[in-house]
Write a protein that holds these residues in place. Structure first.
Motif, PDB file in Angstrom:
ATOM      1  N   SER A 172      53.327  59.999  26.536  1.00  0.00           N
ATOM      2  CA  SER A 172      52.013  59.661  27.065  1.00  0.00           C
ATOM      3  C   SER A 172      51.109  59.006  26.024  1.00  0.00           C
ATOM      4  CB  SER A 172      51.327  60.921  27.612  1.00  0.00           C
ATOM      5  OG  SER A 172      51.269  61.930  26.608  1.00  0.00           O
ATOM      6  N   SER A 173      51.639  58.763  24.821  1.00  0.00           N
ATOM      7  CA  SER A 173      50.851  58.114  23.776  1.00  0.00           C
ATOM      8  C   SER A 173      51.553  56.851  23.302  1.00  0.00           C
ATOM      9  CB  SER A 173      50.667  59.047  22.575  1.00  0.00           C
ATOM     10  OG  SER A 173      50.104  58.347  21.469  1.00  0.00           O
ATOM     11  N   TYR A 174      50.759  55.887  22.845  1.00  0.00           N
ATOM     12  CA  TYR A 174      51.325  54.722  22.169  1.00  0.00           C
ATOM     13  C   TYR A 174      52.042  55.166  20.901  1.00  0.00           C
ATOM     14  CZ  TYR A 174      47.711  55.031  18.559  1.00  0.00           C
ATOM     15  OH  TYR A 174      46.935  55.459  17.516  1.00  0.00           O
ATOM     16  N   ALA A 175      52.883  54.312  20.369  1.00  0.00           N
ATOM     17  CA  ALA A 175      53.570  54.609  19.110  1.00  0.00           C
ATOM     18  C   ALA A 175      53.658  53.342  18.270  1.00  0.00           C
ATOM     19  CB  ALA A 175      54.973  55.162  19.368  1.00  0.00           C
ATOM     20  N   ARG A 176      53.571  53.533  16.956  1.00  0.00           N
ATOM     21  CA  ARG A 176      53.871  52.467  16.006  1.00  0.00           C
ATOM     22  C   ARG A 176      55.233  52.766  15.409  1.00  0.00           C
ATOM     23  NH1 ARG A 176      48.363  53.536  14.758  1.00  0.00           N
ATOM     24  NH2 ARG A 176      47.006  51.847  15.454  1.00  0.00           N
ATOM     25  N   LEU A 177      56.153  51.806  15.517  1.00  0.00           N
ATOM     26  CA  LEU A 177      57.518  52.049  15.068  1.00  0.00           C
ATOM     27  C   LEU A 177      57.582  52.379  13.586  1.00  0.00           C
ATOM     28  CD1 LEU A 177      59.558  49.338  17.015  1.00  0.00           C
ATOM     29  CD2 LEU A 177      58.974  51.672  17.689  1.00  0.00           C
ATOM     30  N   SER A 178      56.656  51.801  12.803  1.00  0.00           N
ATOM     31  CA  SER A 178      56.668  52.054  11.366  1.00  0.00           C
ATOM     32  C   SER A 178      56.256  53.486  11.030  1.00  0.00           C
ATOM     33  CB  SER A 178      55.740  51.070  10.648  1.00  0.00           C
ATOM     34  OG  SER A 178      54.418  51.182  11.130  1.00  0.00           O
ATOM     35  N   GLU A 179      55.659  54.198  11.982  1.00  0.00           N
ATOM     36  CA  GLU A 179      55.261  55.582  11.750  1.00  0.00           C
ATOM     37  C   GLU A 179      56.316  56.578  12.224  1.00  0.00           C
ATOM     38  OE1 GLU A 179      51.490  56.021  13.637  1.00  0.00           O
ATOM     39  OE2 GLU A 179      50.431  54.790  12.165  1.00  0.00           O
ATOM     40  N   ALA A 180      57.358  56.095  12.887  1.00  0.00           N
ATOM     41  CA  ALA A 180      58.424  56.969  13.368  1.00  0.00           C
ATOM     42  C   ALA A 180      59.426  57.258  12.255  1.00  0.00           C
ATOM     43  CB  ALA A 180      59.141  56.332  14.559  1.00  0.00           C
ATOM     44  N   ASP A 181      60.134  58.373  12.385  1.00  0.00           N
ATOM     45  CA  ASP A 181      61.238  58.681  11.481  1.00  0.00           C
ATOM     46  C   ASP A 181      62.504  58.027  12.042  1.00  0.00           C
ATOM     47  OD1 ASP A 181      59.638  60.290   9.821  1.00  0.00           O
ATOM     48  OD2 ASP A 181      59.915  62.014  11.148  1.00  0.00           O
ATOM     49  N   TRP A 182      63.067  57.085  11.291  1.00  0.00           N
ATOM     50  CA  TRP A 182      64.254  56.340  11.708  1.00  0.00           C
ATOM     51  C   TRP A 182      65.484  56.917  11.022  1.00  0.00           C
ATOM     52  CZ3 TRP A 182      64.644  51.242  14.205  1.00  0.00           C
ATOM     53  CH2 TRP A 182      63.438  50.839  14.814  1.00  0.00           C
ATOM     54  N   GLN A 183      66.423  57.422  11.816  1.00  0.00           N
ATOM     55  CA  GLN A 183      67.686  57.931  11.292  1.00  0.00           C
ATOM     56  C   GLN A 183      68.811  57.029  11.782  1.00  0.00           C
ATOM     57  OE1 GLN A 183      67.704  61.015   9.447  1.00  0.00           O
ATOM     58  NE2 GLN A 183      69.698  60.289   8.775  1.00  0.00           N
ATOM     59  N   ILE A 184      69.453  56.326  10.860  1.00  0.00           N
ATOM     60  CA  ILE A 184      70.569  55.440  11.189  1.00  0.00           C
ATOM     61  C   ILE A 184      71.872  56.188  10.931  1.00  0.00           C
ATOM     62  CG2 ILE A 184      71.615  53.180  10.801  1.00  0.00           C
ATOM     63  CD1 ILE A 184      68.689  53.027  11.680  1.00  0.00           C
ATOM     64  N   GLN A 190      74.782  58.312   6.751  1.00  0.00           N
ATOM     65  CA  GLN A 190      73.472  58.395   7.390  1.00  0.00           C
ATOM     66  C   GLN A 190      72.450  57.706   6.491  1.00  0.00           C
ATOM     67  OE1 GLN A 190      72.488  62.508   8.127  1.00  0.00           O
ATOM     68  NE2 GLN A 190      73.340  62.436  10.195  1.00  0.00           N
ATOM     69  N   LEU A 191      71.448  57.111   7.126  1.00  0.00           N
ATOM     70  CA  LEU A 191      70.432  56.391   6.379  1.00  0.00           C
ATOM     71  C   LEU A 191      69.077  56.645   7.032  1.00  0.00           C
ATOM     72  CD1 LEU A 191      69.642  54.198   4.233  1.00  0.00           C
ATOM     73  CD2 LEU A 191      70.073  52.490   6.008  1.00  0.00           C
ATOM     74  N   THR A 192      68.082  56.987   6.221  1.00  0.00           N
ATOM     75  CA  THR A 192      66.716  57.143   6.700  1.00  0.00           C
ATOM     76  C   THR A 192      65.893  55.967   6.208  1.00  0.00           C
ATOM     77  OG1 THR A 192      66.887  59.566   6.666  1.00  0.00           O
ATOM     78  CG2 THR A 192      64.678  58.612   6.690  1.00  0.00           C
ATOM     79  N   LEU A 193      65.211  55.292   7.138  1.00  0.00           N
ATOM     80  CA  LEU A 193      64.430  54.111   6.778  1.00  0.00           C
ATOM     81  C   LEU A 193      62.995  54.489   6.433  1.00  0.00           C
ATOM     82  CD1 LEU A 193      65.477  51.483   9.488  1.00  0.00           C
ATOM     83  CD2 LEU A 193      66.483  51.863   7.233  1.00  0.00           C
ATOM     84  N   SER A 194      62.443  53.807   5.434  1.00  0.00           N
ATOM     85  CA  SER A 194      61.023  53.956   5.113  1.00  0.00           C
ATOM     86  C   SER A 194      60.205  53.085   6.049  1.00  0.00           C
ATOM     87  CB  SER A 194      60.771  53.548   3.660  1.00  0.00           C
ATOM     88  OG  SER A 194      60.975  52.146   3.496  1.00  0.00           O
ATOM     89  N   ASP A 195      58.894  53.327   6.100  1.00  0.00           N
ATOM     90  CA  ASP A 195      58.038  52.499   6.944  1.00  0.00           C
ATOM     91  C   ASP A 195      58.068  51.038   6.490  1.00  0.00           C
ATOM     92  OD1 ASP A 195      56.739  53.034   4.567  1.00  0.00           O
ATOM     93  OD2 ASP A 195      54.774  53.286   5.463  1.00  0.00           O
ATOM     94  N   LYS A 196      58.191  50.812   5.182  1.00  0.00           N
ATOM     95  CA  LYS A 196      58.273  49.447   4.655  1.00  0.00           C
ATOM     96  C   LYS A 196      59.534  48.751   5.143  1.00  0.00           C
ATOM     97  CE  LYS A 196      58.109  46.845   0.314  1.00  0.00           C
ATOM     98  NZ  LYS A 196      58.016  46.961  -1.181  1.00  0.00           N
ATOM     99  N   PRO A 219      69.892  43.128  10.514  1.00  0.00           N
ATOM    100  CA  PRO A 219      70.752  44.261  10.158  1.00  0.00           C
ATOM    101  C   PRO A 219      70.242  45.006   8.923  1.00  0.00           C
ATOM    102  CG  PRO A 219      72.077  42.358  10.720  1.00  0.00           C
ATOM    103  CD  PRO A 219      70.652  41.882  10.671  1.00  0.00           C
ATOM    104  N   PHE A 220      70.481  46.303   8.908  1.00  0.00           N
ATOM    105  CA  PHE A 220      70.034  47.151   7.814  1.00  0.00           C
ATOM    106  C   PHE A 220      71.108  47.179   6.728  1.00  0.00           C
ATOM    107  CE2 PHE A 220      68.407  48.811  11.861  1.00  0.00           C
ATOM    108  CZ  PHE A 220      67.038  48.619  11.659  1.00  0.00           C
ATOM    109  N   GLY A 221      70.923  46.346   5.698  1.00  0.00           N
ATOM    110  CA  GLY A 221      71.903  46.268   4.618  1.00  0.00           C
ATOM    111  C   GLY A 221      73.239  45.777   5.126  1.00  0.00           C
TER     112      GLY A 221
END
Length: 235
Positions: A172-184, A190-196, A219-221
Motif C-alpha cells: 500500500s506504499s510507494y517504494a524506491r528500489l534503491s532503498e530495498a534490500d537486493w539479494q541476488i 549470493q550477492l547483496t547489492l548496495s543502493d549505489k 547485468p550484475f558483474g
C-alpha cells in the motif's frame, strides 16, 4: 570552427546558465494525510541576476508499466501558496504545500509539484511573453503511517539487446528500489547489492503501490541473468 558550430556553442552555454537560474528544495518529500506532517515548506532560490516569475502547479502522478508518467491537476488534493512568486536576484521565496484531500487514504498517493519559470527572454530586446520557459518538477508522496511496500520480482528476461525485470508492488506504499534490500542468488553464490549498485544497474527507481513496472537493467558483474533469482525486501 564554423559559424554554425560557434552559434551552437554559445547557445549551449546560455541555456546552461538559464537552466540553473533557479533551484528548488526539497526535490523529494513525503507528507502524511493529516496532522502536523501534512504540510511542507519548499524554497525557491533565484540564482539569476534578474527577478524571476515562477508559477506553481500541483499535479497527480501515475506511472504505467513501461515507466511513462501521466500527470493531471491535483488542486483538490494539494493547496499551494503562493501560486505565483516573483523572486528577486539572490533571494529566496517560501512556498507552502498542504495536503487537503481525504484524511483517511488506504495507500500512498504520488504527486509532482511543477515550478514553471515564465518569460525567459533570449535577448534584451525581446518583449514579454517571448522566449524560453524552464520547468522543475519535484516529487511528493502522501503516505498513511501504516502503509508498507511489498515488492516481488515477477519476471527476468531479455528484450533484444536489453535485460529487463518486471517488479510488482503488492503493498500500500510507494517504494524506491534503491532503498530495498537486493539479494541476488545463483547456483553457486549470493550477492547483496548496495543502493549505489542498484542505481547504477537499474534504469528507474520509483514504483507506486498496487502496480507493476518493468525496468531495464545491466547485468550484475559476471552473473548470468538467466541463472539468477532476486529477492527484494523493504527495510
Amino acid at each position: 570552427m564554423t559559424t554554425f558550430v560557434r552559434l551552437l556553442s554559445v547557445l549551449s552555454l546560455l541555456l546552461s546558465g538559464w537552466a540553473n537560474a533557479y533551484g528548488i528544495k526539497p526535490m523529494v518529500a513525503e507528507l502524511t494525510p493529516s496532522g502536523k506532517t501534512s504540510q511542507l515548506s519548499m524554497t525557491i532560490q533565484n540564482n539569476n541576476t534578474k527577478p524571476i516569475t515562477i508559477e506553481i502547479f500541483p499535479l497527480k502522478l501515475s506511472i504505467n508499466a513501461s515507466g511513462e508518467e501521466n500527470l493531471s491537476p491535483a488542486d483538490s488534493d494539494l493547496l499551494v501558496l503562493p501560486v505565483t512568486a516573483i523572486v528577486q536576484p539572490g533571494q529566496f521565496q517560501s512556498v507552502i504545500v498542504r495536503y487537503i484531500g481525504a484524511p483517511e487514504i488506504q495507500q500512498s498517493q504520488a504527486y509532482r509539484i511543477a515550478f514553471e519559470q515564465a518569460n525567459v527572454a533570449l535577448d534584451e530586446n525581446q518583449g514579454p511573453g517571448i522566449g524560453l520557459k524552464f520547468n522543475i518538477s519535484t516529487l511528493l508522496n502522501v503516505k498513511p503511517a501504516e502503509a508498507k511496500a511489498d515488492l516481488r520480482i515477477e519476471k527476468i528476461y531479455r528484450d533484444g539487446e536489453q535485460w529487463k525485470l518486471t517488479i510488482e508492488n503488492r503493498g500500500s506504499s510507494y517504494a524506491r528500489l534503491s532503498e530495498a534490500d537486493w539479494q541476488i542468488n545463483t547456483p553457486d553464490r549470493q550477492l547483496t547489492l548496495s543502493d549505489k549498485e542498484v542505481r547504477a544497474h537499474v534504469d528507474g527507481n520509483l514504483i507506486l503501490p498496487h502496480s507493476t513496472r518493468t525496468f531495464a537493467f545491466s547485468p550484475f558483474g559476471d552473473i548470468n541473468p538467466e541463472k539468477m533469482t532476486i529477492t527484494l525486501a523493504m527495510p
